[in-house]
Design a protein around this motif. Structure first.
Motif, short mmCIF file in Angstrom:
data_model
loop_
_atom_site.label_atom_id
_atom_site.label_comp_id
_atom_site.label_asym_id
_atom_site.label_seq_id
_atom_site.Cartn_x
_atom_site.Cartn_y
_atom_site.Cartn_z
N ARG A 148 0.85 -1.19 0.00
CA ARG A 148 0.00 0.00 0.00
C ARG A 148 0.89 1.25 0.00
O ARG A 148 1.94 1.28 0.63
N GLY A 149 0.44 2.19 -0.73
CA GLY A 149 1.16 3.46 -0.80
C GLY A 149 0.20 4.63 -0.62
O GLY A 149 -0.93 4.47 -0.15
N LEU A 150 0.66 5.84 -1.01
CA LEU A 150 -0.13 7.07 -0.81
C LEU A 150 0.09 7.97 -2.01
O LEU A 150 1.23 8.19 -2.45
N PHE A 151 -1.01 8.46 -2.56
CA PHE A 151 -0.92 9.45 -3.64
C PHE A 151 -1.22 10.83 -3.05
O PHE A 151 -2.22 11.00 -2.34
N VAL A 152 -0.31 11.79 -3.33
CA VAL A 152 -0.49 13.16 -2.82
C VAL A 152 -0.62 14.11 -3.99
O VAL A 152 0.04 13.97 -5.02
N LEU A 153 -1.54 15.11 -3.83
CA LEU A 153 -1.78 16.12 -4.86
C LEU A 153 -1.75 17.50 -4.16
O LEU A 153 -2.57 17.77 -3.28
N GLY A 154 -0.78 18.34 -4.53
CA GLY A 154 -0.65 19.69 -3.92
C GLY A 154 -1.10 20.77 -4.88
O GLY A 154 -0.65 20.82 -6.02
N VAL A 155 -1.99 21.64 -4.44
CA VAL A 155 -2.51 22.74 -5.27
C VAL A 155 -2.42 24.05 -4.47
O VAL A 155 -2.45 24.06 -3.24
N SER A 156 -2.30 25.15 -5.20
CA SER A 156 -2.27 26.49 -4.56
C SER A 156 -3.67 26.98 -4.29
O SER A 156 -4.60 26.73 -5.08
N GLU A 157 -3.84 27.70 -3.16
CA GLU A 157 -5.14 28.30 -2.83
C GLU A 157 -5.46 29.41 -3.84
O GLU A 157 -4.56 30.13 -4.29
N PRO A 158 -6.71 29.58 -4.22
CA PRO A 158 -7.07 30.68 -5.14
C PRO A 158 -6.72 32.02 -4.50
O PRO A 158 -7.08 32.29 -3.37
N ASN A 159 -5.98 32.94 -5.22
CA ASN A 159 -5.62 34.25 -4.69
C ASN A 159 -6.55 35.33 -5.24
O ASN A 159 -7.47 35.05 -6.02
N ALA A 160 -6.27 36.58 -4.83
CA ALA A 160 -7.15 37.69 -5.23
C ALA A 160 -7.11 37.88 -6.74
O ALA A 160 -8.14 38.22 -7.36
N ARG A 161 -5.95 37.71 -7.36
CA ARG A 161 -5.87 37.91 -8.80
C ARG A 161 -6.73 36.90 -9.54
O ARG A 161 -7.45 37.24 -10.47
N ALA A 162 -6.65 35.64 -9.07
CA ALA A 162 -7.46 34.61 -9.72
C ALA A 162 -8.94 34.88 -9.53
O ALA A 162 -9.77 34.70 -10.43
#
Length: 615
Positions: A148-162
């Motif tokens: 068994r393993g682990l899949f990780v997904l990292g994303v940036s939080e939406p900022n004011a410009r977005a």
């Protein structure tokens, strides 16, 4: 002032206010949209990320069923399609077997610190990354060989410009409607208030014009109830007559207000002010002048009277002569006059200026200003008297000291007894100078309040006995009979023994100094229920009636030649009166020329301050 504040017409001001508040509402709506769009976009991104997480887990499970599974190829495909910050597969022993960044492959995974929440089969962690707030999604996966393993997904939080870019996608649909409504409302509002703006413009001209006749009120061509009513008002037959009547009443009220304001200002002045006609008759006098002349309570009390008679110019001597000269009536003059020709009655400084019109031409009348300078003149006189007295008191001893010192220095005097006499004279003159300076300093300290008493319970019988003993030798040198009348028993008083002794010795010393040889001095003491009274009565030269009120003045010495035959500085009675005053007592004097004087010191048994006076 109105012309400076009303730069815009009424209609433009109303429309401007409408647009300002309308645009503020639109701006508030835009801010609200940003907040809403931000929340919506955040929710969409979270759903998309969860869906991607589950798709990745499913793809990894399918690949694990094959022996030739390439996990790195799958991770690269996920990174290329979804463009997250990073993604990777972690083995059971905590190493990255696949990662979107080559630098992380084969390295142990460092779990970020932050808030962790759980979902349906996955975890979500929020933490602060290097580039800003981050979210990391984690889901367990099965790998080759059943591990068994682990899949990780990292994303940036939406900022004011977005968020702003996302909102701009909806702006073309949301903003045109409110802006169009604003513009339409501004046009309708401008047309609605335009009649009132025409009326307001004419009323503004009426307010800034010198008179209503210059305002130029005229009808307006605006078909509205306001325009129709204004035109009827302006074209009414009674308008012209009513306007002229209103203007006359306004002018009268304004003139009355100006006169009342001017009279209030003049009555607030400390100097007396009067206006006279060409005949010298008073037409106006302020309250200060009435008070100076003591001729009533209001300015009306002087109206109709001649200014020369009210000021007493004819009896004021040479000082008032220029004011009475007919040839000088056209000039501005300033003179100081003594009331009734006597400076003791008061000194007035009178200024007279010709009354001129607005064009600068003389109208025949005059403006008078009157100031009471009695106190200033008395101060100048006291200063001169002080300089004269101090000069005399210093010059005489200094002359004697210089003369005897020169004789001793020349060595012409060889007789020892004569040298001793010269030295004793010099010593006496130095003592006299020191006593004069000490008296002057002591009096000055008392007057400014820097000298305080040192009261103590004192045996008055003993104090009075010491006073008599100190004064008796001076009496005996002139063969003056000293009568002492002191009660057998005297109460003890709380006084400053040294200063009170000085005061009483001064009184007995003056009595001896100005009483001829063979005269009599009586020292009488009596006690009442509230005070102790001490009388020093002599049969000396006495004091003139017009000098009685001045005997306590500093440096005052009588004009009687017999007084100037005796040495004195004019400070003794001043010091005595100050000492008695500090004890809360009172010094009074009764005298008759060539018959003698009686000085009375009254000391209260309970301390109260009473100034020196003459009875």
């Amino acid at each position: 002032m109105l012309g400076k504040t009303l730069h815009l017409g009424l209609s433009r001001r109303v429309v401007a206010c409408y647009l300002v508040f309308g645009l503020a509402s639109v701006l508030g709506l835009a801010v609200g949209m940003v907040a809403v769009v931000g929340r919506v976009e955040a929710g969409r991104a979270e759903k998309a990320n969860v869906a991607r997480l589950r798709a990745a887990a499913s793809a990894l499970r399918s690949a694990a069923a094959r022996d030739d599974a390439d996990l790195q190829a799958l991770v690269d495909r996920f990174h290329a399609e979804w463009k997250p910050a990073y993604c990777g597969v972690v083995s059971a022993d905590g190493l990255f077997v696949a990662h979107s960044s080559a630098a992380e492959r084969g390295r142990p995974r460092e779990a970020p610190s932050g808030d962790v929440t759980g979902g349906a089969g996955f975890e979500e962690a929020r933490y602060d990354g290097r580039s800003g707030p981050m979210r990391e999604y984690r889901i367990p996966v099965r790998m080759g060989g059943g591990a068994r393993g682990l899949f990780v997904l990292g994303v940036s939080e939406p900022n004011a410009r977005a968020t702003l870019l996302a909102m701009l996608r909806y702006a073309p649909l949301a903003l045109p409607g409110p802006l169009v409504l604003l513009l339409v409302g501004a046009v309708v509002l401008y047309r609605t208030v335009r009649p009132a703006a025409h009326v307001e413009r004419q009323l503004h001209g009426l307010a800034t014009a010198a008179s209503s006749s210059e305002a130029g009120l005229h009808p307006i061509r605006v078909p509205s109830p306001i325009g129709i009513g204004w035109n009827r008002l302006v074209q009414s037959p009674d308008y012209g007559a009513g306007r002229r009547d209103l203007e006359a009443r306004l002018s009268e009220a304004l003139e009355t207000f100006r006169e009342s304001k001017l009279e209030q200002i003049l009555n607030s002045l400390a100097d007396g002010v009067a206006v006279t006609d060409e005949n010298g008759v008073i037409t106006f006098a302020n309250s200060a002048l009435v008070g100076l002349l003591a001729m009533g309570t209001t300015g009306g009390a002087l109206s109709g009277k001649r200014i020369e008679r009210c000021l007493g110019l004819e009896a004021s001597g040479e000082g008032a002569a220029p004011l009475l000269e007919p040839g000088l009536r056209g000039r501005t003059l300033v003179a100081e006059i003594e009331r009734a020709g006597d400076a003791s009655q008061g000194v007035l400084r009178v200024a007279r200026s010709p009354l001129r019109s607005a064009e600068g031409k003389a109208s025949g009348g005059h403006v008078w200003t009157v100031r009471d300078v009695t106190q200033q003149k008395l101060a100048d006189r006291m200063r001169d008297q002080f300089v004269n007295a101090a000069t005399h008191e210093l010059r005489t001893p200094m002359t004697n000291i210089k003369a005897f010192a020169e004789m001793l220095a020349d060595a012409d005097v060889t007789d020892v007894e004569q040298q001793k006499m010269f030295c004793n004279t010099i010593n006496d003159e130095v003592t006299r100078l020191a006593r004069f300076v000490d008296d002057l300093l002591q009096l000055s300290r008392m007057e400014v309040g820097s000298t305080s008493l040192r009261p103590q319970l004192t045996d008055m019988e003993r104090l009075l006995t010491e006073v008599v003993q100190k004064a008796r030798p001076q009496m005996e040198r002139k063969q003056i009979a000293l009568e002492v009348q002191v009660p057998a028993r005297l109460p003890e008083l709380v006084v400053d023994k040294d200063k009170l002794t000085v005061a009483l010795v001064n009184l007995l010393g003056n009595a001896a100094k100005y009483t001829p040889e063979g005269g009599r001095v009586r020292f009488h003491v009596e006690v009442s229920a509230s005070a102790m009274r001490i009388d020093v009565e002599d049969t000396g030269i006495g004091i003139a009636a017009d000098e009685l009120s001045k005997v306590c003045d500093k440096f005052f010495r009588s004009a009687d030649p017999r007084v100037h035959e005796e040495t004195g500085s004019g400070l003794g009675l001043s010091i005595t009166s100050e000492i008695v005053r500090l004890h809360g007592g009172k010094l009074t004097v009764n005298s008759e020329l060539d018959k003698g004087s009686t000085f009375t010191v009254t000391l209260p048994l309970a301390v109260e301050k009473v100034p020196c006076s003459s009875a």
